[in-house]
Structures are given as structure tokens and as C-alpha cells.
Motif scaffolding. Structure first.
Motif, short mmCIF file in Angstrom:
data_model
loop_
_atom_site.label_atom_id
_atom_site.label_comp_id
_atom_site.label_asym_id
_atom_site.label_seq_id
_atom_site.Cartn_x
_atom_site.Cartn_y
_atom_site.Cartn_z
N GLN A 86 3.25 -5.43 -13.26
CA GLN A 86 2.33 -4.40 -13.51
C GLN A 86 2.49 -2.88 -13.02
O GLN A 86 1.60 -2.08 -13.31
CB GLN A 86 0.78 -4.67 -12.92
CG GLN A 86 0.22 -5.91 -12.84
CD GLN A 86 -0.93 -6.43 -11.91
OE1 GLN A 86 -1.06 -5.70 -11.01
NE2 GLN A 86 -1.47 -7.43 -12.09
N LYS A 87 3.67 -2.74 -12.91
CA LYS A 87 4.45 -1.39 -12.57
C LYS A 87 3.82 -0.81 -11.46
O LYS A 87 3.81 0.54 -11.34
CB LYS A 87 4.34 -0.31 -13.83
CG LYS A 87 4.89 -1.16 -15.06
CD LYS A 87 6.58 -1.13 -15.03
CE LYS A 87 7.03 -1.81 -16.17
NZ LYS A 87 8.51 -2.35 -16.12
N ARG A 88 3.09 -1.45 -10.52
CA ARG A 88 2.57 -0.90 -9.34
C ARG A 88 3.55 -0.91 -8.04
O ARG A 88 3.20 -0.32 -7.14
CB ARG A 88 1.09 -1.61 -8.86
CG ARG A 88 0.07 -1.34 -10.02
CD ARG A 88 -0.83 -2.35 -9.92
NE ARG A 88 -1.56 -2.73 -8.63
CZ ARG A 88 -2.10 -3.79 -8.07
NH1 ARG A 88 -1.86 -4.61 -8.73
NH2 ARG A 88 -2.28 -3.56 -6.86
N PHE A 89 4.60 -1.55 -8.34
CA PHE A 89 5.44 -1.76 -7.11
C PHE A 89 6.93 -1.48 -7.71
O PHE A 89 7.05 -2.22 -8.95
CB PHE A 89 5.38 -3.15 -6.39
CG PHE A 89 5.91 -3.00 -4.95
CD1 PHE A 89 5.42 -2.11 -3.88
CD2 PHE A 89 7.17 -3.28 -4.60
CE1 PHE A 89 5.76 -2.27 -2.48
CE2 PHE A 89 7.94 -3.37 -3.54
CZ PHE A 89 7.08 -2.96 -2.47
N GLU B 152 0.96 -1.08 -0.20
CA GLU B 152 0.03 0.04 0.24
C GLU B 152 0.81 1.35 0.01
O GLU B 152 0.51 2.36 -0.18
CB GLU B 152 -0.90 0.15 1.25
CG GLU B 152 -1.69 -1.28 1.31
CD GLU B 152 -2.62 -1.32 0.37
OE1 GLU B 152 -3.21 -0.08 -0.16
OE2 GLU B 152 -3.05 -2.36 -0.22
N MET C 100 2.78 -7.37 -8.96
CA MET C 100 2.72 -5.69 -8.74
C MET C 100 3.80 -5.18 -9.50
O MET C 100 3.66 -4.12 -10.06
CB MET C 100 2.28 -5.30 -7.38
CG MET C 100 1.14 -5.69 -6.83
SD MET C 100 1.08 -5.26 -4.87
CE MET C 100 0.88 -3.46 -5.42
N ALA D 290 3.73 5.46 -4.29
CA ALA D 290 5.19 5.20 -5.33
C ALA D 290 6.23 6.27 -4.76
O ALA D 290 7.28 5.97 -4.97
CB ALA D 290 4.78 5.45 -6.78
#
Length: 445
Positions: free
Chosen positions: A297-300, A250, A294, A253
Motif C-alpha cells: 500500500q506504499k505506507r511503509f 507508526e 503496508m 515516512a
């Protein structure tokens, strides 16, 4: 003259039969009386000492140091512990004798305390050993408080015991409620950092606007509303202990970048500050999401993922270790009976049904259910409501009963914690789970 002779003989008898070794010198340090016991303590006979100066005896290592010399120098009482060339530890108390305001004699009493010192050292060693045993017993008790019936959990505990004292980052993965926080606390309690702080940070429960100041702290004047004197962040508060970053997925970025910098440089700088603090704490992270997915998916951040993925522990869900459910129920029942001064238990039929339930919320859901049921039940033996002989009907009744208990509990807690952030913190669940419960039991009622 006769009286003086009698007094001298009396003094000699006192010196000969004294339990302590008596040592008398003049104001210049010349020895003129000493007890026969001096040989046992100092390895020299009275004849070898009498007529000698204490300074020469000190130079020869016989007196180390000379109490008489200290008395002559300071002209006041002295008490020290000497270590003699015979390997004895001697407690020596010396006193100045004055006449007409001038020092005339130095008188000292020496007592062998070697055995007392040995006993003291042994007692200290015993105390240290007992403390080691105490910590070991505590460590074993902590381990035993975790359940080992499941083979996968056994493997996890083996890894925990191996890495607890290693200063490596541990990533704990698993569904919400499986006990990730408990594993993190175990890693801390089994490490050399056990006496230091354990700081738990729920990354999903802190508003994004406050997260940076909470994690890294801030200096006075850093922003409008900043406290006078500033505020330490979680990393500072952890000191040489452990910081547990729960729900690390959570993390926004921009803060992922700052966390990566902290982990790489091992330094923390407060917001608005210029001074850096060395990072001395151990870091444990946890998530209920698939971080690797993640990353794809470029979320982390990939670089942060590989920085925290040094040792990975995956905690299986409770439905994959159902053999532990009954033991957990007994453990929680005992805990809440003690907490609320009650004496309730679940019937055999109820335990059988509970052990077969899926428990999608895992250990946390089971624990909350046991607590809620023990509090709200009006009977000491808790059974399935409206129990019928038909198995399916019983299962349906159990499901309805569990939902009803949960609904009542959520509605009651929501009155004291009227938003998803507060409710999640109070119930120790994720904010997303709290939102679902609110929508189900509050907004749709």
C-alpha cells in the motif's frame, strides 16, 4: 670475644630454625648468611650461595629478581612475590640495615606461598564457575517465566534461544498485548548484551515533531528550545545494549528514510551535529500491523522492511493458546498480591469463565483485569457476581462485570493521565486503543 661468638651461634640457630628462609648480604650484595631451607625454595644449597654476589645469582636465574639488589639500589624496604626456578611462588620482604647513616647489610625473609596462590587461583576459578552457573540459572528462570504449554510458543522460544546471541535484527509481529515487549526483553537478557541498557521506544506514543530528536538526539543550538549541551538520542543511550522499536509501523515516512540510513551505515548523527556515533546496539522491532501489506500500500518503505525482516517471530493471540490463560492468571495473581500486600484469589467458577473468554486485548488485557479486580474486590475469594446456574446468564454477568471493572479503572486513570498519549503510556497500550477506551468510557458517559 666470647659474647660475640655466642651471638653468632645464636644468630645461626635462629637462621637454621626459622620458618622463613633468611638471606643476609653486605652493602655490596655479597651473601654471607642463608637458611638451609633455601634449597627447597631456590634449588641450591647454602654452600652454593654463600660467598656469591646477588647480581650473579640474579643473572643465573636463581633469584628472580633479587630483593637484596633492590634494597641496595633503593635503600628502603621492599616486598615482592618471586617465582623461582623450582616453580615456587615466594613472598619476599627485605629490609636495609644502616650503621651511622650508611647501608651495611640487606636482610630478607622469604616464605613459600605456592599453596596459598594455588588455593587463591582455585577460589577464583570456583567463583568464576559459580558466576557462570548463576547466569545460567537466571537464564533458565527467565525462560521458565514464559509459558510453554502451547506448541507455537514452544517454537518461538526455540528460535529465541538460537538467535539471542546473534547480532541480527529481529522483527516481532502480533496483535496488541500478546507480549512482544516481553519477548524482546527475553532476547536481550539471553544475549551477551544482557548487562548493557535495554531501551524501549514506542514509535506510536511520541509526537511526530519530537520523534527525530528523541531517536537521534540533538546538539546545542540545533533548534529553538534545545537544551544547553544537547541531548543524546535513544540510539546513543542504548550504547552496546538493545534498542526495541515498538510499533515500528507508526514511524513517519521521512524518519523511515533516516532509520534505513542508520541501519545501513551503522552510524548516528545528532540533529544539528557534525560528529557521527558508531552504532553498536542490537535492534529489535515490533508491530501489530501487517508490514508486508503496508509495503504493498506504499505506507511503509520496502527497503526498510527487508532491512528489519531478518528474523521474524509471530506471537499468536491469547485466544489461540487458551491453555495458558490459567497459568497466566495464577502468575499475575501472585504478582499483584505481593505488590499490594494482599491475599486474594479467584474461585474455581471464576477461573473457568476467565479461561473461556476471548481476551481481545490478549495478555495485556488479562493482566490489567487481574490487577484491577484484585485491587477493587472487597472479598478474598473473587467469584462471578450474581452467579446463576444458567451458563448463558453467567457468561453475560461475567461480560458485564469485566466491562464495569474496566470502565471504573479507565475513568480513574484518566484523571491522572488526561489524554490518549499519556493514558496509553501509563497502561502500556497503543494510542489507538487508548482513544477507543476514552471514547467508550469518558466521552460517552
Amino acid at each position: 670475644m666470647l659474647k660475640q661468638k655466642t651471638e653468632q651461634e645464636l644468630l645461626k640457630k635462629i637462621i637454621e630454625h626459622s620458618f622463613d628462609e633468611i638471606f643476609i648480604t653486605d652493602e655490596h650484595g655479597m651473601v654471607f648468611e642463608v637458611s638451609p631451607s633455601c634449597y627447597d625454595l631456590y634449588g641450591v644449597t647454602p654452600d652454593e650461595i654463600i660467598g656469591n654476589n646477588v647480581y650473579s645469582l640474579e643473572d643465573r636465574g636463581i633469584l628472580n629478581p633479587s630483593v637484596s639488589a633492590l634494597i641496595i639500589k633503593n635503600q628502603k624496604p621492599v616486598t615482592i612475590i618471586q617465582e623461582t626456578q623450582m616453580g615456587k611462588k615466594v613472598l619476599v620482604s627485605g629490609y636495609p640495615i644502616f650503621s651511622e647513616g650508611k647501608l651495611k647489610h640487606a636482610l630478607s625473609f622469604s616464605r613459600d606461598i605456592t599453596e596459598l596462590e594455588t588455593l587463591k587461583e582455585r577460589n577464583e576459578q570456583v567463583a568464576e564457575t559459580l558466576e557462570i552457573y548463576k547466569k545460567e540459572v537466571e537464564r533458565i528462570k527467565n525462560l521458565e517465566s514464559f509459558l510453554f504449554q502451547n506448541a507455537k510458543m514452544n517454537e518461538i522460544m526455540n528460535v529465541v534461544s538460537k538467535v539471542a546471541n546473534l547480532d541480527v535484527i529481529v522483527l516481532i509481529e502480533g496483535e496488541s498485548g500478546v507480549g512482544k515487549s516481553r519477548i524482546a526483553q527475553l532476547l536481550h537478557s539471553q544475549s551477551f548484551r544482557a548487562e548493557e541498557p535495554f531501551i524501549e521506544v514506542n514509535c506510536g506514543a511520541i509526537p511526530e515533531a519530537l520523534f527525530e530528536s528523541e531517536l537521534f538526539g540533538y546538539d546545542e543550538g540545533a533548534f529553538t528550545g534545545a537544551k544547553r549541551g544537547g541531548k543524546p538520542g535513544y540510539f546513543e543511550l542504548a550504547k552496546s545494549g538493545t534498542i526495541f522499536l515498538d510499533e515500528i509501523a507508526e514511524l513517519p515516512a521521512n524518519l523511515q528514510v533516516k532509520l534505513l540510513s542508520v541501519l545501513q551505515n551503522r552510524k548516528v548523527t545528532r540533529i544539528g551535529g557534525h560528529r557521527s556515533f558508531n552504532l553498536d546496539c542490537r535492534i529489535i522491532c515490533a508491530t501489530n500491523q501487517n508490514l508486508k501489506e503496508m509495503v504493498v500500500q506504499k505506507r511503509f518503505r520496502e527497503d526498510l522492511y527487508y532491512r528489519i525482516d531478518v528474523v521474524k517471530l509471530f506471537i499468536p493471540p491469547l485466544r489461540e493458546r487458551k491453555e495458558e490463560i490459567l497459568t497466566l492468571i495464577y502468575e499475575f495473581t501472585k504478582e499483584f498480591n505481593q505488590k499490594y500486600s494482599l491475599n486474594k484469589r479467584f474461585s474455581t467458577q471464576m477461573l473457568e469463565f476467565l479461561s473461556q473468554k476471548e481476551w481481545l486485548g490478549n495478555v495485556r488485557e488479562l493482566r490489567n483485569f487481574v490487577e484491577k479486580t484484585i485491587i477493587t474486590s472487597n472479598v478474598d475469594i473473587i467469584n462471578i457476581p450474581h452467579q446463576e446456574s444458567n451458563q448463558k446468564h453467567n457468561e453475560s454477568s461475567l461480560s458485564s462485570y469485566l466491562e464495569a471493572v474496566e470502565k471504573e479503572y479507565i475513568q480513574r486513570m484518566y484523571k491522572d493521565y488526561p489524554n490518549s498519549i499519556l493514558l496509553a503510556k501509563a497502561l502500556n497500550i497503543s494510542q489507538s486503543t487508548a482513544n477507543r477506551k476514552i471514547q467508550k468510557y469518558i466521552q460517552n458517559r
